[in-house]
Design an enzyme around this catalytic site. Structure first.
Site, PDB file in Angstrom:
ATOM      1  N   HIS A 308      17.168 -74.040 -38.721  1.00  0.00           N
ATOM      2  CA  HIS A 308      18.371 -73.861 -39.551  1.00  0.00           C
ATOM      3  C   HIS A 308      18.028 -72.956 -40.727  1.00  0.00           C
ATOM      4  O   HIS A 308      16.933 -73.012 -41.265  1.00  0.00           O
ATOM      5  CB  HIS A 308      18.853 -75.225 -40.078  1.00  0.00           C
ATOM      6  CG  HIS A 308      20.260 -75.197 -40.548  1.00  0.00           C
ATOM      7  ND1 HIS A 308      20.605 -74.753 -41.794  1.00  0.00           N
ATOM      8  CD2 HIS A 308      21.417 -75.507 -39.920  1.00  0.00           C
ATOM      9  CE1 HIS A 308      21.915 -74.825 -41.931  1.00  0.00           C
ATOM     10  NE2 HIS A 308      22.442 -75.274 -40.824  1.00  0.00           N
ATOM     11  N   ASP A 366      23.426 -79.224 -33.623  1.00  0.00           N
ATOM     12  CA  ASP A 366      23.898 -78.760 -32.313  1.00  0.00           C
ATOM     13  C   ASP A 366      23.085 -79.353 -31.167  1.00  0.00           C
ATOM     14  O   ASP A 366      23.586 -79.485 -30.051  1.00  0.00           O
ATOM     15  CB  ASP A 366      23.828 -77.231 -32.252  1.00  0.00           C
ATOM     16  CG  ASP A 366      24.829 -76.618 -33.210  1.00  0.00           C
ATOM     17  OD1 ASP A 366      24.403 -76.018 -34.205  1.00  0.00           O
ATOM     18  OD2 ASP A 366      26.042 -76.803 -32.985  1.00  0.00           O
TER      19      ASP A 366
HETATM   20  C1  SDX Z   1      24.586 -73.990 -37.046  1.00  0.00           C
HETATM   21  O1  SDX Z   1      24.662 -72.054 -41.582  1.00  0.00           O
HETATM   22  C2  SDX Z   1      25.040 -73.243 -41.172  1.00  0.00           C
HETATM   23  O2  SDX Z   1      25.243 -74.132 -41.938  1.00  0.00           O
HETATM   24  C3  SDX Z   1      25.252 -73.351 -39.674  1.00  0.00           C
HETATM   25  C4  SDX Z   1      25.597 -74.733 -39.186  1.00  0.00           C
HETATM   26  C5  SDX Z   1      26.941 -75.174 -39.694  1.00  0.00           C
HETATM   27  O3  SDX Z   1      27.187 -76.384 -39.720  1.00  0.00           O
HETATM   28  O4  SDX Z   1      27.787 -74.275 -39.971  1.00  0.00           O
HETATM   29  O5  SDX Z   1      24.633 -75.676 -39.591  1.00  0.00           O
HETATM   30  C6  SDX Z   1      25.680 -74.772 -37.666  1.00  0.00           C
HETATM   31  O6  SDX Z   1      24.788 -72.841 -36.787  1.00  0.00           O
HETATM   32  C7  SDX Z   1      23.239 -74.642 -36.805  1.00  0.00           C
HETATM   33  C8  SDX Z   1      22.166 -73.643 -36.243  1.00  0.00           C
HETATM   34  C9  SDX Z   1      22.427 -73.510 -34.754  1.00  0.00           C
HETATM   35  N1  SDX Z   1      21.655 -72.403 -34.174  1.00  0.00           N
HETATM   36  C10 SDX Z   1      20.656 -72.627 -33.298  1.00  0.00           C
HETATM   37  O7  SDX Z   1      20.272 -73.755 -32.962  1.00  0.00           O
HETATM   38  C11 SDX Z   1      20.082 -71.370 -32.679  1.00  0.00           C
HETATM   39  C12 SDX Z   1      18.550 -71.447 -32.734  1.00  0.00           C
HETATM   40  N2  SDX Z   1      18.147 -71.395 -34.123  1.00  0.00           N
HETATM   41  C13 SDX Z   1      17.723 -70.080 -34.621  1.00  0.00           C
HETATM   42  O8  SDX Z   1      18.423 -68.995 -34.091  1.00  0.00           O
HETATM   43  C14 SDX Z   1      17.512 -70.090 -36.134  1.00  0.00           C
HETATM   44  O9  SDX Z   1      16.829 -71.229 -36.449  1.00  0.00           O
HETATM   45  C15 SDX Z   1      18.705 -69.987 -37.062  1.00  0.00           C
HETATM   46  C16 SDX Z   1      19.577 -68.809 -36.752  1.00  0.00           C
HETATM   47  C17 SDX Z   1      19.534 -71.224 -36.985  1.00  0.00           C
HETATM   48  C18 SDX Z   1      18.159 -69.836 -38.489  1.00  0.00           C
HETATM   49  O10 SDX Z   1      17.447 -68.685 -38.513  1.00  0.00           O
HETATM   50  P1  SDX Z   1      16.842 -68.119 -39.915  1.00  0.00           P
HETATM   51  O11 SDX Z   1      17.028 -69.058 -41.033  1.00  0.00           O
HETATM   52  O12 SDX Z   1      17.353 -66.752 -40.095  1.00  0.00           O
HETATM   53  O13 SDX Z   1      15.315 -68.213 -39.646  1.00  0.00           O
HETATM   54  P2  SDX Z   1      14.510 -67.044 -39.025  1.00  0.00           P
HETATM   55  O14 SDX Z   1      15.278 -66.486 -37.877  1.00  0.00           O
HETATM   56  O15 SDX Z   1      14.096 -66.147 -40.120  1.00  0.00           O
HETATM   57  O16 SDX Z   1      13.252 -67.826 -38.417  1.00  0.00           O
HETATM   58  C19 SDX Z   1      12.207 -68.243 -39.278  1.00  0.00           C
HETATM   59  C20 SDX Z   1      11.001 -68.373 -38.342  1.00  0.00           C
HETATM   60  C21 SDX Z   1      10.840 -67.139 -37.451  1.00  0.00           C
HETATM   61  O17 SDX Z   1       9.453 -67.017 -37.154  1.00  0.00           O
HETATM   62  P3  SDX Z   1       8.596 -65.922 -38.032  1.00  0.00           P
HETATM   63  O18 SDX Z   1       9.290 -64.598 -37.829  1.00  0.00           O
HETATM   64  O19 SDX Z   1       8.686 -66.420 -39.477  1.00  0.00           O
HETATM   65  O20 SDX Z   1       7.225 -66.012 -37.420  1.00  0.00           O
HETATM   66  O21 SDX Z   1      11.207 -69.461 -37.429  1.00  0.00           O
HETATM   67  C22 SDX Z   1      11.281 -68.981 -36.099  1.00  0.00           C
HETATM   68  C23 SDX Z   1      11.553 -67.480 -36.179  1.00  0.00           C
HETATM   69  O22 SDX Z   1      11.009 -66.824 -35.047  1.00  0.00           O
HETATM   70  N3  SDX Z   1      12.424 -69.679 -35.474  1.00  0.00           N
HETATM   71  C24 SDX Z   1      12.402 -70.203 -34.258  1.00  0.00           C
HETATM   72  C25 SDX Z   1      13.664 -70.823 -34.113  1.00  0.00           C
HETATM   73  N4  SDX Z   1      14.385 -70.634 -35.219  1.00  0.00           N
HETATM   74  C26 SDX Z   1      13.627 -69.909 -36.069  1.00  0.00           C
HETATM   75  N5  SDX Z   1      11.462 -70.214 -33.280  1.00  0.00           N
HETATM   76  C27 SDX Z   1      11.790 -70.864 -32.136  1.00  0.00           C
HETATM   77  N6  SDX Z   1      12.982 -71.496 -31.924  1.00  0.00           N
HETATM   78  C28 SDX Z   1      13.924 -71.498 -32.888  1.00  0.00           C
HETATM   79  N7  SDX Z   1      15.098 -72.114 -32.689  1.00  0.00           N
END
Ligand code: SDX
Length: 431
Positions: A308, A366
């Site tokens: 998140h 989710d």
């Molecule tokens: C919702 O904003 C809200 O409030 C949203 C929500 C709401 O109620 O409205 O809470 C609802 O959208 C929940 C989130 C649902 N999405 C997912 O489950 C999709 C999978 N999650 C990722 O896509 C990600 O975690 C996000 C988009 C949710 C958050 O991404 P960020 O904050 O932009 O974090 P990032 O992409 O910069 O990742 C940080 C690190 C990265 O590694 P490094 O580059 O630092 O080495 O964490 C890793 C990412 O590669 N990472 C993951 C991951 N999520 C982040 N690695 C593996 N699996 C994942 N799910």
């Protein structure tokens, strides 16, 4: 916000600029940069808005590190345990918990707006049967502005209230109709003798051929899913609704824009993407392979339903949702559902893997909502529509707050331009 009389000093070359600092009632201070471009001739740069407050609000507060979510000051776990969705809707819209009389009046008004204009049934027939229900919802909710002209004047407080009530009341009906249309079953009219969650389950799962009785445990779980998704401060879809309404667009168009944004797999589409991922994993013995892919920097695969932007601790909604998932799975059983068996084992392995702890990647709302909806018998294509109908109250509450804000102006970000500088047109003969 309170003017702290503190300020931040920005030094650019020989020049220094004082930027006021404001303090919230909870959360980080903000540096007011509204005059920065006018005084220093520079923009700030924050793609994804990780360090930017786009507005002030009194509706929802999140502390991602502490795993705290408050709606008008009330913690989400207490609301999920002690309240119910329509009472939370009243709270989000009005700022205070209702008295018994206020709640009864609110619920009666919502109940009496759940039917949609009969001619709207024709909209659905313009879609292919296999259209994704989110495509149908974006279209039909947007088209509400063609039917409810008497609640589109955003400068009329009464019309804003009516539009908000119509949206909270009718979006579940539209979502259920989108589902029925996709499976070739007849639309089921809302029933005023059922509570909001039971009514939605009835509109989705009843058929004219036989009586449908709503299981109270499933109705409670459904209501809890609605409550846990109701609002979440300035997430992507809420920010979309605010930006769309900043141009003065009518509320139905703005909510349709929010639905469109929520559809993305990184946002509300994650619950569908999560269940599809569980299907792709297929069996518990393939979980290590997918966890390795999630860790591999060269592999774009991400564990859907994990991580998140704000919560770098456990999402408090996920904690409540997990409890609900266990109740529903105990009731319905997972023996014959490989996806649910994979989900339980994936959760266990991820929560015990140092990589996910270090990256603060916990199961989010989710992950568990997808499991419950799968167990209830919804197709994955209905997961995000259910998120959308739950979040409608958050969108309309934030929309109302923004319209009433005297600072409200059209949102118009700037950019860091990296394109070509001025050059003259070249005739085709000379290219
Ligand atoms: C919702 O904003 C809200 O409030 C949203 C929500 C709401 O109620 O409205 O809470 C609802 O959208 C929940 C989130 C649902 N999405 C997912 O489950 C999709 C999978 N999650 C990722 O896509 C990600 O975690 C996000 C988009 C949710 C958050 O991404 P960020 O904050 O932009 O974090 P990032 O992409 O910069 O990742 C940080 C690190 C990265 O590694 P490094 O580059 O630092 O080495 O964490 C890793 C990412 O590669 N990472 C993951 C991951 N999520 C982040 N690695 C593996 N699996 C994942 N799910």
């Amino acid at each position: 916000m309170t003017d702290t009389k503190k300020s931040a000093t920005l030094t650019i070359g020989e020049d220094s600029y004082e930027l006021p600092i404001f303090s919230p009632t909870a959360g980080p201070d903000v540096v007011d940069i509204r005059k920065l471009y006018g005084t220093a001739g520079v923009f700030t740069y924050d793609p994804g808005f990780t360090s930017t407050a786009s507005c002030d609000s009194t509706i929802t507060f999140i502390d991602g590190d502490a795993g705290i979510l408050l709606h008008r000051g009330y913690p989400i776990d207490q609301l999920a345990e002690k309240s119910h969705y329509l009472e939370v809707c009243y709270l989000l819209m009005n700022g205070e918990l209702p008295s018994a009389a206020e709640l009864e009046d609110f619920e009666t008004r919502i109940t009496r707006h759940t039917m949609v204009h009969e001619q709207m049934h024709n909209f659905f027939r313009g879609f292919r049967r296999d259209a994704h229900p989110m495509a149908t919802m974006v279209g039909v909710v947007g088209a509400m502005s063609a039917f409810y002209h008497d609640s589109t004047d955003i400068n009329d407080e009464w019309q804003r209230e009516v539009a908000a009530m119509r949206l909270i009341a009718k979006v579940p009906t539209i979502a259920a109709m989108a589902y029925k249309y996709s499976i070739g079953q007849p639309f089921v009219y809302p029933r005023n003798d059922l509570d909001y969650a039971s009514n939605f389950l009835h509109m989705c799962f009843s058929v004219p051929a036989e009586e449908y009785h709503v299981d109270p445990i499933l109705a409670r779980a459904m209501d809890r899913i609605f409550t846990l998704h109701a609002d979440h401060e300035q997430n992507a879809s809420t920010s979309t609704v605010r930006l769309a309404s900043s141009s003065g667009a009518n509320p139905f168009a703005c909510i349709a824009a929010g639905i469109a944004c929520l559809w993305g797999p990184a946002h509300g589409g994650a619950n569908q993407a999560c269940l599809e991922m569980l299907g792709e994993i297929g069996s518990v013995d393939r979980i290590p392979e997918f966890i390795a892919r999630a860790k591999d920097k060269n592999d774009p695969f991400r564990l859907m339903g994990f991580g998140h932007r704000v919560y770098k601790n456990f999402d408090p909604r996920a904690t409540v949702m997990k409890k609900s998932a266990d109740e529903v799975l105990d009731l319905l059983g997972i023996e014959n559902n490989p996806k649910l068996q994979v989900a339980k084992e994936l959760e266990h392995q991820a929560l015990n893997d140092p990589y996910f702890a270090e990256k603060k990647l916990f199961p989010n709302v989710d992950f568990y909502s997808g499991i419950i909806l799968e167990a209830m018998g919804f197709p994955t294509s209905m997961f995000t529509p259910i998120f959308a109908l739950s979040r409608t109250v958050g969108w309309v509450s934030q929309w109302k707050e923004m319209i009433a804000d005297p600072q409200n102006k059209i949102g118009r970000p700037r950019q860091l331009y990296l394109g070509e500088t001025l050059r003259d047109y070249v005739d085709i003969e000379k290219r």
